[in-house]
Design a protein around this motif. Structure first.
Motif, PDB file in Angstrom:
ATOM      1  N   THR A  62      15.950  58.872  27.485  1.00  0.00           N
ATOM      2  CA  THR A  62      15.115  57.830  28.080  1.00  0.00           C
ATOM      3  C   THR A  62      15.737  57.336  29.381  1.00  0.00           C
ATOM      4  O   THR A  62      16.938  57.517  29.621  1.00  0.00           O
ATOM      5  CB  THR A  62      14.963  56.613  27.128  1.00  0.00           C
ATOM      6  OG1 THR A  62      16.242  55.968  27.007  1.00  0.00           O
ATOM      7  CG2 THR A  62      14.439  57.037  25.762  1.00  0.00           C
ATOM      8  N   ARG A  63      14.911  56.679  30.187  1.00  0.00           N
ATOM      9  CA  ARG A  63      15.404  56.102  31.444  1.00  0.00           C
ATOM     10  C   ARG A  63      16.438  55.010  31.147  1.00  0.00           C
ATOM     11  O   ARG A  63      17.440  54.882  31.849  1.00  0.00           O
ATOM     12  CB  ARG A  63      14.222  55.533  32.235  1.00  0.00           C
ATOM     13  CG  ARG A  63      14.610  55.039  33.603  1.00  0.00           C
ATOM     14  CD  ARG A  63      13.362  54.630  34.417  1.00  0.00           C
ATOM     15  NE  ARG A  63      13.691  54.321  35.776  1.00  0.00           N
ATOM     16  CZ  ARG A  63      14.273  53.192  36.192  1.00  0.00           C
ATOM     17  NH1 ARG A  63      14.605  52.276  35.305  1.00  0.00           N
ATOM     18  NH2 ARG A  63      14.518  52.985  37.462  1.00  0.00           N
ATOM     19  N   ASN A  64      16.233  54.229  30.107  1.00  0.00           N
ATOM     20  CA  ASN A  64      17.204  53.185  29.728  1.00  0.00           C
ATOM     21  C   ASN A  64      18.565  53.791  29.384  1.00  0.00           C
ATOM     22  O   ASN A  64      19.610  53.227  29.718  1.00  0.00           O
ATOM     23  CB  ASN A  64      16.675  52.345  28.565  1.00  0.00           C
ATOM     24  CG  ASN A  64      15.569  51.394  28.992  1.00  0.00           C
ATOM     25  OD1 ASN A  64      15.419  51.105  30.183  1.00  0.00           O
ATOM     26  ND2 ASN A  64      14.782  50.918  28.038  1.00  0.00           N
ATOM     27  N   GLU A  65      18.557  54.941  28.684  1.00  0.00           N
ATOM     28  CA  GLU A  65      19.821  55.606  28.366  1.00  0.00           C
ATOM     29  C   GLU A  65      20.522  56.095  29.629  1.00  0.00           C
ATOM     30  O   GLU A  65      21.750  56.048  29.723  1.00  0.00           O
ATOM     31  CB  GLU A  65      19.585  56.767  27.396  1.00  0.00           C
ATOM     32  CG  GLU A  65      19.229  56.315  25.991  1.00  0.00           C
ATOM     33  CD  GLU A  65      18.889  57.482  25.075  1.00  0.00           C
ATOM     34  OE1 GLU A  65      18.537  58.576  25.575  1.00  0.00           O
ATOM     35  OE2 GLU A  65      18.972  57.302  23.843  1.00  0.00           O
ATOM     36  N   ILE A  66      19.766  56.564  30.614  1.00  0.00           N
ATOM     37  CA  ILE A  66      20.338  56.980  31.902  1.00  0.00           C
ATOM     38  C   ILE A  66      21.002  55.787  32.579  1.00  0.00           C
ATOM     39  O   ILE A  66      22.133  55.866  33.065  1.00  0.00           O
ATOM     40  CB  ILE A  66      19.259  57.590  32.830  1.00  0.00           C
ATOM     41  CG1 ILE A  66      18.764  58.924  32.273  1.00  0.00           C
ATOM     42  CG2 ILE A  66      19.759  57.731  34.259  1.00  0.00           C
ATOM     43  CD1 ILE A  66      19.712  60.077  32.430  1.00  0.00           C
ATOM     44  N   MET A  67      20.299  54.653  32.613  1.00  0.00           N
ATOM     45  CA  MET A  67      20.855  53.445  33.236  1.00  0.00           C
ATOM     46  C   MET A  67      22.131  53.008  32.518  1.00  0.00           C
ATOM     47  O   MET A  67      23.123  52.634  33.158  1.00  0.00           O
ATOM     48  CB  MET A  67      19.803  52.328  33.239  1.00  0.00           C
ATOM     49  CG  MET A  67      18.643  52.635  34.170  1.00  0.00           C
ATOM     50  SD  MET A  67      17.222  51.516  33.999  1.00  0.00           S
ATOM     51  CE  MET A  67      17.959  49.937  34.277  1.00  0.00           C
ATOM     52  N   GLN A  68      22.146  53.103  31.195  1.00  0.00           N
ATOM     53  CA  GLN A  68      23.337  52.743  30.427  1.00  0.00           C
ATOM     54  C   GLN A  68      24.488  53.698  30.731  1.00  0.00           C
ATOM     55  O   GLN A  68      25.645  53.289  30.852  1.00  0.00           O
ATOM     56  CB  GLN A  68      23.038  52.735  28.924  1.00  0.00           C
ATOM     57  CG  GLN A  68      24.203  52.271  28.068  1.00  0.00           C
ATOM     58  CD  GLN A  68      24.591  50.827  28.353  1.00  0.00           C
ATOM     59  OE1 GLN A  68      23.741  49.943  28.330  1.00  0.00           O
ATOM     60  NE2 GLN A  68      25.871  50.587  28.627  1.00  0.00           N
ATOM     61  N   ALA A  69      24.185  54.990  30.872  1.00  0.00           N
ATOM     62  CA  ALA A  69      25.225  55.971  31.201  1.00  0.00           C
ATOM     63  C   ALA A  69      25.864  55.654  32.550  1.00  0.00           C
ATOM     64  O   ALA A  69      27.090  55.728  32.704  1.00  0.00           O
ATOM     65  CB  ALA A  69      24.638  57.378  31.199  1.00  0.00           C
ATOM     66  N   PHE A  70      25.049  55.292  33.542  1.00  0.00           N
ATOM     67  CA  PHE A  70      25.597  54.905  34.854  1.00  0.00           C
ATOM     68  C   PHE A  70      26.479  53.670  34.727  1.00  0.00           C
ATOM     69  O   PHE A  70      27.566  53.603  35.310  1.00  0.00           O
ATOM     70  CB  PHE A  70      24.472  54.660  35.867  1.00  0.00           C
ATOM     71  CG  PHE A  70      24.082  55.883  36.632  1.00  0.00           C
ATOM     72  CD1 PHE A  70      24.860  56.344  37.692  1.00  0.00           C
ATOM     73  CD2 PHE A  70      22.944  56.583  36.296  1.00  0.00           C
ATOM     74  CE1 PHE A  70      24.500  57.478  38.406  1.00  0.00           C
ATOM     75  CE2 PHE A  70      22.571  57.720  36.996  1.00  0.00           C
ATOM     76  CZ  PHE A  70      23.349  58.175  38.051  1.00  0.00           C
ATOM     77  N   GLN A  71      26.030  52.682  33.958  1.00  0.00           N
ATOM     78  CA  GLN A  71      26.827  51.459  33.773  1.00  0.00           C
ATOM     79  C   GLN A  71      28.155  51.777  33.084  1.00  0.00           C
ATOM     80  O   GLN A  71      29.209  51.280  33.477  1.00  0.00           O
ATOM     81  CB  GLN A  71      26.037  50.423  32.978  1.00  0.00           C
ATOM     82  CG  GLN A  71      24.891  49.829  33.748  1.00  0.00           C
ATOM     83  CD  GLN A  71      23.993  48.954  32.877  1.00  0.00           C
ATOM     84  OE1 GLN A  71      24.222  48.780  31.676  1.00  0.00           O
ATOM     85  NE2 GLN A  71      22.954  48.391  33.489  1.00  0.00           N
TER      86      GLN A  71
END
Length: 161
Positions: A62-71
């Motif tokens: 998911t896009r949220n998981e991508i954002m979490q990976a970057f964080q």
């Protein structure tokens, strides 16, 4: 993936543009290059039947998981990193190795080389890769002797008579 060349036939269908095809592993198909050399990338896997979202080096569901990976990456670089910079480059002549956070390294085992079956071009490349020169080698047998020396298998010339 048909990614290089002008045309080819796959399973009786002609293709004149680069494409991605999915075939079943149990199917036997014929692949024929056109008038010029082609290159294919053939992969095998099982579909995961899940959504895939990719951004930069990260692939998640998911896009949220991508954002979490970057964080997570920005906060920790995914844990300890034993190098002074984010993109270490090792010398090409170092060859393949694995370096661990505790400092130990794994090196690949040397694979025995069959010098007798090598072409002149392969012998020259092998000798050069081992750090020796071959400019004074006139015959293929000279190259084979130098390659054996490079490999550490050279025998005393006196033993040969």
């Amino acid at each position: 993936y048909f990614f290089k060349g002008a045309s080819m036939t796959i399973a009786g269908r002609n293709f004149s543009r680069h494409i991605c095809l999915e075939v079943k592993a149990e199917d036997s198909i014929e692949m024929v290059a056109g008038s010029v050399e082609v290159e294919l990338l053939v992969l095998q896997g099982v579909p995961i039947d899940q959504p895939v979202v990719q951004h930069g080096p990260f692939v998640m569901n998911t896009r949220n998981e991508i954002m979490q990976a970057f964080q997570d990456y920005q906060a920790t670089q995914f844990g300890s990193w034993p190098h002074a910079d984010d993109d270490p480059v090792h010398p090409r002549e170092r060859g393949r190795f694995a370096q661990y956070a505790d400092g130990h390294e794994d090196l690949p085992e040397e694979v025995p080389v069959d010098i007798g079956s090598m072409s002149v071009k392969e012998l020259k490349a092998f000798i050069t890769a081992k750090g020796l020169t071959h400019g004074d080698c006139v015959e293929k047998s000279d190259l084979q002797a130098r390659a054996a020396e490079a490999q550490g298998d050279a025998q005393c010339a006196a033993e040969d008579g």
